[in-house]
Design a protein around this motif. Structure first.
Motif, PDB file in Angstrom:
ATOM      1  N   GLY A 157       1.466  -1.036   0.304  1.00  0.00           N
ATOM      2  CA  GLY A 157      -0.299  -0.076   0.006  1.00  0.00           C
ATOM      3  C   GLY A 157       0.825   1.306  -0.118  1.00  0.00           C
ATOM      4  O   GLY A 157       1.767   1.193   0.363  1.00  0.00           O
ATOM      5  N   SER A 158       0.397   2.479  -0.217  1.00  0.00           N
ATOM      6  CA  SER A 158       1.130   3.621  -0.266  1.00  0.00           C
ATOM      7  C   SER A 158      -0.116   4.423   0.995  1.00  0.00           C
ATOM      8  O   SER A 158      -1.188   4.239   0.817  1.00  0.00           O
ATOM      9  CB  SER A 158       1.193   3.779  -1.404  1.00  0.00           C
ATOM     10  N   PHE A 159       1.150   5.705   0.495  1.00  0.00           N
ATOM     11  CA  PHE A 159      -0.178   7.183   1.810  1.00  0.00           C
ATOM     12  C   PHE A 159       0.173   8.717   1.103  1.00  0.00           C
ATOM     13  O   PHE A 159       1.577   8.271   1.424  1.00  0.00           O
ATOM     14  CB  PHE A 159       0.271   6.664   3.329  1.00  0.00           C
ATOM     15  N   GLN A 160      -0.618   8.867   1.198  1.00  0.00           N
ATOM     16  CA  GLN A 160      -0.196   9.879  -0.159  1.00  0.00           C
ATOM     17  C   GLN A 160      -1.434  10.501   0.542  1.00  0.00           C
ATOM     18  O   GLN A 160      -2.291  10.802  -0.068  1.00  0.00           O
ATOM     19  CB  GLN A 160       0.892  10.125  -1.068  1.00  0.00           C
ATOM     20  N   ASN A 161      -1.384  12.206   1.357  1.00  0.00           N
ATOM     21  CA  ASN A 161      -2.191  13.481   1.551  1.00  0.00           C
ATOM     22  C   ASN A 161      -1.510  14.450   2.157  1.00  0.00           C
ATOM     23  O   ASN A 161      -0.355  14.380   2.962  1.00  0.00           O
ATOM     24  CB  ASN A 161      -2.902  12.558   2.919  1.00  0.00           C
ATOM     25  N   THR A 162      -1.625  15.114   0.880  1.00  0.00           N
ATOM     26  CA  THR A 162      -1.054  17.213   1.635  1.00  0.00           C
ATOM     27  C   THR A 162      -2.198  17.813   2.636  1.00  0.00           C
ATOM     28  O   THR A 162      -1.870  18.636   2.809  1.00  0.00           O
ATOM     29  CB  THR A 162      -1.084  17.087   0.514  1.00  0.00           C
ATOM     30  N   SER A 163      -2.823  17.163   3.032  1.00  0.00           N
ATOM     31  CA  SER A 163      -3.551  18.447   4.252  1.00  0.00           C
ATOM     32  C   SER A 163      -4.524  17.895   4.925  1.00  0.00           C
ATOM     33  O   SER A 163      -5.650  17.672   5.026  1.00  0.00           O
ATOM     34  CB  SER A 163      -5.367  18.317   2.895  1.00  0.00           C
ATOM     35  N   ILE A 183       9.310  -0.067   4.432  1.00  0.00           N
ATOM     36  CA  ILE A 183       8.169   1.193   4.984  1.00  0.00           C
ATOM     37  C   ILE A 183       9.198   1.840   4.332  1.00  0.00           C
ATOM     38  O   ILE A 183      10.476   2.492   4.663  1.00  0.00           O
ATOM     39  CB  ILE A 183       7.987   1.791   6.030  1.00  0.00           C
ATOM     40  N   THR A 184       8.802   2.907   3.174  1.00  0.00           N
ATOM     41  CA  THR A 184      10.024   3.397   2.536  1.00  0.00           C
ATOM     42  C   THR A 184       9.800   5.031   2.062  1.00  0.00           C
ATOM     43  O   THR A 184       8.140   4.901   1.456  1.00  0.00           O
ATOM     44  CB  THR A 184      10.537   3.091   1.294  1.00  0.00           C
ATOM     45  N   GLU A 185      10.004   6.249   2.331  1.00  0.00           N
ATOM     46  CA  GLU A 185       9.367   7.380   1.520  1.00  0.00           C
ATOM     47  C   GLU A 185      10.005   7.016   0.520  1.00  0.00           C
ATOM     48  O   GLU A 185      11.024   7.165  -0.196  1.00  0.00           O
ATOM     49  CB  GLU A 185       9.837   8.388   2.232  1.00  0.00           C
ATOM     50  N   ARG A 186       9.151   7.423  -1.113  1.00  0.00           N
ATOM     51  CA  ARG A 186       9.220   7.720  -2.219  1.00  0.00           C
ATOM     52  C   ARG A 186      10.411   8.304  -2.778  1.00  0.00           C
ATOM     53  O   ARG A 186      11.511   8.318  -3.422  1.00  0.00           O
ATOM     54  CB  ARG A 186       8.119   7.904  -3.085  1.00  0.00           C
ATOM     55  N   GLU A 233      24.933  15.927  -7.560  1.00  0.00           N
ATOM     56  CA  GLU A 233      23.927  16.731  -8.113  1.00  0.00           C
ATOM     57  C   GLU A 233      23.621  15.883  -9.561  1.00  0.00           C
ATOM     58  O   GLU A 233      23.958  15.283 -10.432  1.00  0.00           O
ATOM     59  CB  GLU A 233      24.885  18.331  -8.943  1.00  0.00           C
ATOM     60  N   GLY A 234      22.082  16.055  -9.378  1.00  0.00           N
ATOM     61  CA  GLY A 234      21.619  15.202 -10.839  1.00  0.00           C
ATOM     62  C   GLY A 234      20.901  14.282 -10.280  1.00  0.00           C
ATOM     63  O   GLY A 234      20.107  13.020 -11.555  1.00  0.00           O
ATOM     64  N   GLN A 235      21.109  13.531  -9.345  1.00  0.00           N
ATOM     65  CA  GLN A 235      20.933  12.166  -8.674  1.00  0.00           C
ATOM     66  C   GLN A 235      19.431  12.199  -7.924  1.00  0.00           C
ATOM     67  O   GLN A 235      19.902  13.426  -6.953  1.00  0.00           O
ATOM     68  CB  GLN A 235      22.637  11.436  -8.105  1.00  0.00           C
ATOM     69  N   GLU A 236      18.727  11.090  -7.968  1.00  0.00           N
ATOM     70  CA  GLU A 236      18.058  11.483  -6.529  1.00  0.00           C
ATOM     71  C   GLU A 236      17.575  10.929  -5.606  1.00  0.00           C
ATOM     72  O   GLU A 236      18.359  10.456  -5.342  1.00  0.00           O
ATOM     73  CB  GLU A 236      16.310  10.930  -7.969  1.00  0.00           C
ATOM     74  N   GLU A 237      17.341  12.355  -4.254  1.00  0.00           N
ATOM     75  CA  GLU A 237      17.887  12.294  -3.399  1.00  0.00           C
ATOM     76  C   GLU A 237      16.610  10.351  -2.413  1.00  0.00           C
ATOM     77  O   GLU A 237      15.513  10.594  -2.985  1.00  0.00           O
ATOM     78  CB  GLU A 237      17.862  13.050  -2.938  1.00  0.00           C
ATOM     79  N   LYS A 238      16.683   9.868  -2.129  1.00  0.00           N
ATOM     80  CA  LYS A 238      15.874   8.792  -1.269  1.00  0.00           C
ATOM     81  C   LYS A 238      15.330   9.701   0.065  1.00  0.00           C
ATOM     82  O   LYS A 238      15.980   9.946   0.888  1.00  0.00           O
ATOM     83  CB  LYS A 238      16.888   6.956  -1.329  1.00  0.00           C
ATOM     84  N   GLY A 239      14.717   8.598   0.682  1.00  0.00           N
ATOM     85  CA  GLY A 239      13.698   8.972   1.060  1.00  0.00           C
ATOM     86  C   GLY A 239      14.243   8.419   2.533  1.00  0.00           C
ATOM     87  O   GLY A 239      15.226   7.674   2.648  1.00  0.00           O
ATOM     88  N   GLU A 240      13.403   8.927   4.045  1.00  0.00           N
ATOM     89  CA  GLU A 240      13.545   7.886   4.975  1.00  0.00           C
ATOM     90  C   GLU A 240      12.977   6.447   4.581  1.00  0.00           C
ATOM     91  O   GLU A 240      11.902   6.343   3.996  1.00  0.00           O
ATOM     92  CB  GLU A 240      13.128   8.014   6.699  1.00  0.00           C
ATOM     93  N   SER A 241      14.229   5.042   5.847  1.00  0.00           N
ATOM     94  CA  SER A 241      13.038   4.118   5.538  1.00  0.00           C
ATOM     95  C   SER A 241      13.260   3.414   7.382  1.00  0.00           C
ATOM     96  O   SER A 241      13.882   3.307   7.605  1.00  0.00           O
ATOM     97  CB  SER A 241      13.831   3.270   4.507  1.00  0.00           C
ATOM     98  N   ALA A 260       2.899  13.521   3.916  1.00  0.00           N
ATOM     99  CA  ALA A 260       3.818  13.439   3.428  1.00  0.00           C
ATOM    100  C   ALA A 260       3.540  14.085   1.810  1.00  0.00           C
ATOM    101  O   ALA A 260       2.875  13.373   1.552  1.00  0.00           O
ATOM    102  CB  ALA A 260       3.481  12.144   3.812  1.00  0.00           C
ATOM    103  N   GLN A 261       4.598  14.617   1.849  1.00  0.00           N
ATOM    104  CA  GLN A 261       4.704  15.879   0.167  1.00  0.00           C
ATOM    105  C   GLN A 261       5.075  14.218  -1.032  1.00  0.00           C
ATOM    106  O   GLN A 261       3.889  14.404  -2.188  1.00  0.00           O
ATOM    107  CB  GLN A 261       5.541  16.837  -0.206  1.00  0.00           C
ATOM    108  N   GLU A 262       5.563  13.472  -0.712  1.00  0.00           N
ATOM    109  CA  GLU A 262       6.534  12.700  -1.761  1.00  0.00           C
ATOM    110  C   GLU A 262       5.638  11.693  -1.681  1.00  0.00           C
ATOM    111  O   GLU A 262       5.300  10.584  -3.096  1.00  0.00           O
ATOM    112  CB  GLU A 262       7.238  13.048  -1.251  1.00  0.00           C
ATOM    113  N   GLY A 263       4.251  10.680  -0.554  1.00  0.00           N
ATOM    114  CA  GLY A 263       4.518   9.810  -0.573  1.00  0.00           C
ATOM    115  C   GLY A 263       4.925   8.563   0.204  1.00  0.00           C
ATOM    116  O   GLY A 263       6.473   8.980   0.209  1.00  0.00           O
TER     117      GLY A 263
END
Length: 707
Positions: A157-163, A183-186, A233-241, A260-263
C-alpha cells in the motif's frame, strides 16, 4: 547416506526423521535404504583461544622437510573459490605457497563465503536453514524454512495526503506475525517516520525527539532505521526507511510527522490465518501543510510536551591534535524543562534518550612523516645478505593518512631502507675419511666412511644445516669375491699326553669358508679329506719313582682360639700315570712333610648354653616343656654379651595329641595313639578300628546323630 565430519560421522534418516552424530571409533552398519544428510555439529565449546582448523592442519607439516629444509606453515586463502577446500599453506615470512593436500579435513570452514559453510569431501557445502549442509533450504517470505510462501500473503500500500495537520499522523497498524516489513519514503522530504508499540510507548522518533539512524528492537524483531544522505547533483535523493525481517509478536503503529508530500510506500507479509489489521487513516481538512521539520512545540494536541527532557552535557577533549579528531558529549542529562535543573534519569523517557554524537575538531592537517614497510626477505639463503624496505612520505588528513610527495618529508631524517642480514652460516658436506675395509672376507658386505656437515668457517655443524639431497654416500656395498671352503687347524699340543711311554698329541681341525663361516661339524662341505686331529708320541721309558703323598689338611679342631690341623702322609711309587702305596721305608731318604700344624680361629666369644627339656606338663591335649638357657664366656662365666637374636627357645609345646574322649563305658577306650586320624579317615565302620579306637569312634557317632 554416510559422510565424514572430521572425527565424527553424521547420520540422518529422512523417512524416520532422526539424526545422530557418532564418533568414528564406533563400528556402524546401516541399511542401504536409509538416506543421510550432512549437518554441522558442536560437541562442546573449546576452552582458551579459538582454534583455527586450517592453521592446525598446516602446522602439521612444520616437522616435514620441504626442498631440503623446515618451514613454519600458515594457511593461504588467496585462491579461487573452486580451490577453497584444498589445503594450501604458505611458509611464514615467505611469498610462495604450496598445496599440501588435495582436500582439507572434513568439517573445516570454507572461506570467502558465509561463516556456516564447511568443506566435506573436498567440496564447500552451504548450511541450509534446516541445519543440513547442501540442502539449499531457505526461509521464505512467511518466515518458514523451506516453505513456498503458501502460509502468508503480501500486503502492499501507499500513503499520500497533502491536507493533514502538523504533528504525528498514524498511517498503518502492523499486525503480529508480519514478516519482511519495508516502509520507505518515495523521495526525500522534511518529514520523519515514527513508530510506537501497541501500548503507545515510543520506539523511533517519538515525543518530538529525532533519533539517529540505527537498529531498534520492537515487537520481537529488529527494525533498521535509515536516513537519506546528500546525493550528487542530478541524482534523486532517497527518503527515510524502516525495515525488519520479522516475524512480529505484537501489534505496532507506524506514524509520520506532518504531511508526506512525496508519499510513503509500504509492504509486508502476514500470516493467512491472521486478518489484516492495518488501515490508512482518513485525512482531516486543515489547510496546507508546511514543508519544514517540526520543532518542539507545546500547542499541538497529538502529544503533550513532557516536563522532563534529555539534554547533552559538556564535551570531551579532541581525540586528535591534528588531522580531524572527534569530540563527544561527556554525558546525557535528564533536565526539568521548567527549572533547568538535573533530575534522576528515571523521570525521562528512556526510549527517547539521544545517542551521543561525535563532532569533528582540530581539522588542520598533521605534519608529514616517513612510513616504512616490512623488511623484505634476505637476499641470500645463507651467509651475509641484504634486506630492503620501502619508504613513503605520508600525511594525515581527517581520520586517515595518505601518501604525499617525498619533498614534504625533505626536512625529516628518513629511516634506514637497507640492512644486513644472515639467516644462517653457509655450510657444505665434507668427506672425513677413506672407505673402511669390507665387513666380510668374501661375498657381499658393506664399507663405510665419515661424512659430516662443515660450515664455511671450518667447524662441524648439525647435518640439518646442509642440503640433504647433496649428501655424499656414507655406506656402500662391497664384493670380496666368491666364498670358498677349506680345512683350518691349530698347531699340535706342546706335550705328550703321557709323561713317559706312548701317548698322543692333539690339534683342532675345522672346515671354514674364506669369510670365516663354519660349514658344519662333520666337514661335509669341504671337498678334500679332513686332516688328522691326533698323532702318536712317546716320552721315553717309564722309571719308577717314590715320593711322599700328602692329603688335604683337616679343619681346625677348635671353633675358636688356638688348635691343630692334621693330614695323612703316605709313601707312594709312581710308574707313568699309575700310583702304588709302598712302605714308608721306601721314602726314608726323602724329607717327610709335617702331618700336624697349628691353627688359629680367632678370639672365643660368649655363647648360649641350654639344659635338657623338662618332662611335658600334660600327657595329652597340648602340654608345655621348659629348659634353662644361659650365656657363658669361654671360661664358663655368666655373660650378657651373647647375640639375643640367636637365643634358643626356653619353652615348647608338647603332647598335642587330643586326650581320649569320655564315654560311659569304662571298657570303651582308645588303645591306639592315632585314633584321631582313624576318625578323620572314616575307618570306624570297620570292626577292628571300631574296637581299637572305641572312645573316638563312639564320640564321632554321637556328634553325627546331633547334627
Amino acid at each position: 547416506k554416510c559422510r565424514y565430519l572430521g572425527d565424527f560421522i553424521s547420520v540422518q534418516c529422512a523417512a524416520l526423521k532422526f539424526e545422530y552424530v557418532f564418533p568414528l571409533s564406533l563400528s556402524l552398519s546401516f541399511s542401504p535404504s536409509l538416506s543421510l544428510s550432512l549437518s554441522l555439529c558442536v560437541l562442546q565449546v573449546c576452552g582458551g583461544a579459538a582454534l583455527d582448523s586450517r592453521a592446525e592442519q598446516c602446522a602439521a607439516f612444520n616437522t616435514q622437510e620441504f626442498m631440503g629444509r623446515l618451514y613454519d606453515w600458515e594457511p593461504f586463502t588467496e585462491v579461487g573459490a573452486d580451490k577453497q577446500c584444498e589445503l594450501t599453506c604458505r611458509p611464514t615470512g615467505y611469498r610462495f605457497y604450496v598445496r599440501q593436500a588435495e582436500r582439507v579435513r572434513d568439517g573445516t570452514p570454507c572461506f570467502n563465503v558465509s561463516t556456516n559453510d564447511v568443506c566435506v569431501g573436498g567440496q564447500c557445502l552451504t548450511e541450509g536453514c534446516d541445519g543440513v549442509l547442501g540442502s539449499g533450504s531457505v526461509i521464505d517470505k512467511c518466515g518458514v524454512c523451506g516453505g513456498r510462501e503458501s502460509s502468508c500473503r503480501k500486503v502492499t500500500g501507499s500513503f499520500q495526503n497533502t491536507s493533514v495537520p502538523l504533528g504525528y499522523h498514524k498511517i498503518l497498524d502492523i499486525p503480529p506475525g508480519a514478516t519482511f516489513i519495508n516502509i520507505t519514503e518515495r523521495r526525500a522530504s522534511p518529514n520523519y517516520l515514527a513508530m510506537r508499540s501497541g501500548t503507545g510507548a515510543s520506539v523511533v522518533n517519538g515525543r518530538w525527539a529525532v533519533d539517529p539512524p540505527g537498529e531498534y528492537q520492537a515487537g520481537g524483531t529488529t527494525f533498521t532505521y535509515t536516513r537519506p544522505r546528500a546525493q550528487a547533483e542530478g541524482q534523486e535523493e532517497k527518503g527515510e526507511s524502516l525495515a525488519a525481517p520479522g516475524p512480529t509478536t505484537t501489534q505496532l503503529q507506524l506514524y509520520v510527522s506532518t504531511a508526506a508530500q512525496e508519499g510513503i510506500q509500504f509492504n509486508l507479509f502476514k500470516q493467512t490465518q491472521t486478518r489484516a489489521l492495518w488501515t490508512p487513516e482518513r485525512s482531516r481538512p486543515r489547510g496546507s501543510s508546511r514543508n519544514a521539520r517540526i520543532p518542539p512545540r507545546t500547542d499541538l494536541p497529538p502529544d503533550t510536551q513532557p516536563p522532563f527532557v534529555w539534554r547533552r552535557g559538556g564535551l570531551t577533549e579532541c581525540s586528535a591534535s591534528c588531522g580531524k579528531g572527534e569530540v563527544s558529549h561527556l554525558e546525557i542529562l535528564c533536565i526539568n524543562r521548567h527549572t533547568d535543573q538535573e533530575v534522576p534519569e528515571r523521570k525521562c523517557d528512556s526510549a527517547a534518550k539521544p545517542v551521543p554524537e561525535e563532532e569533528p575538531c582540530n581539522t588542520h592537517p598533521c605534519p608529514p612523516f616517513w612510513e616504512a614497510s616490512a623488511w623484505s626477505e634476505c637476499s641470500v639463503s645463507c651467509g651475509l645478505g641484504v634486506q630492503q624496505r620501502q619508504l613513503q612520505c605520508r600525511q594525515s588528513f581527517g581520520n586517515r593518512s595518505t601518501m604525499v610527495h617525498p619533498q614534504r618529508c625533505a626536512s625529516l631524517t628518513p629511516p634506514e631502507s637497507t640492512q644486513a642480514c644472515q639467516l644462517r652460516l653457509c655450510s657444505h658436506w665434507e668427506v672425513g675419511s677413506d672407505w673402511s675395509t669390507c665387513s666380510v672376507d668374501c661375498g657381499l658386505g658393506k664399507r663405510t666412511r665419515s661424512v659430516r656437515c662443515v660450515s664455511d668457517h671450518g667447524s662441524v655443524v648439525n647435518d640439518k644445516e646442509c642440503n640433504s639431497r647433496l649428501r655424499p654416500q656414507g655406506t656402500e656395498e662391497c664384493n670380496m669375491g666368491p666364498c670358498v671352503t677349506n680345512w683350518y687347524f691349530t698347531n699340535w699340543s706342546n706335550t705328550c699326553s703321557a709323561q713317559c711311554g706312548p701317548g698322543v698329541q692333539k690339534r683342532e681341525v675345522v672346515c671354514l669358508t674364506r669369510g670365516g663361516g663354519r660349514e658344519g661339524e662333520g666337514g661335509g662341505d669341504c671337498t678334500v679329506e679332513k686332516p688328522a686331529e691326533m698323532k702318536a708320541c712317546n716320552a721315553g721309558p717309564c722309571v719308577p719313582t717314590t715320593m711322599w703323598y700328602s692329603s688335604p689338611w683337616t679343619q681346625c679342631n677348635v671353633p675358636c682360639g688356638n688348635g691343630t690341623q692334621r693330614r695323612d702322609i703316605i709313601c707312594v711309587q709312581k710308574m707313568g700315570n699309575d700310583f702304588t702305596v709302598v712302605p714308608a721305608s721306601e721314602c726314608a731318604n726323602l724329607d717327610k712333610p709335617p702331618a700336624v700344624q697349628e691353627c688359629e680361629m680367632g678370639e672365643c666369644q660368649p655363647q648360649w648354653f641350654t639344659t635338657e627339656w623338662s618332662a611335658c606338663s600334660r600327657s595329652c591335649g597340648k602340654g608345655l616343656q621348659m629348659r634353662e638357657v644361659r650365656c657363658l664366656t669361654p671360661d664358663k662365666q655368666h655373660s650378657h654379651d651373647c647375640d639375643s637374636t640367636t637365643k634358643p627357645e626356653q619353652e615348647q609345646i608338647c603332647n598335642t595329641i587330643p586326650c581320649s574322649p569320655q564315654v560311659a563305658d569304662e571298657n570303651c577306650r582308645d588303645r591306639r595313639h592315632n585314633c584321631v586320624m582313624v576318625v578323620q579317615a572314616r575307618l570306624c565302620v570297620y570292626s577292628y578300628y571300631k574296637t581299637a579306637c572305641c572312645a573316638s569312634c563312639t564320640q564321632s557317632a554321637q556328634r553325627t546323630k546331633r547334627h
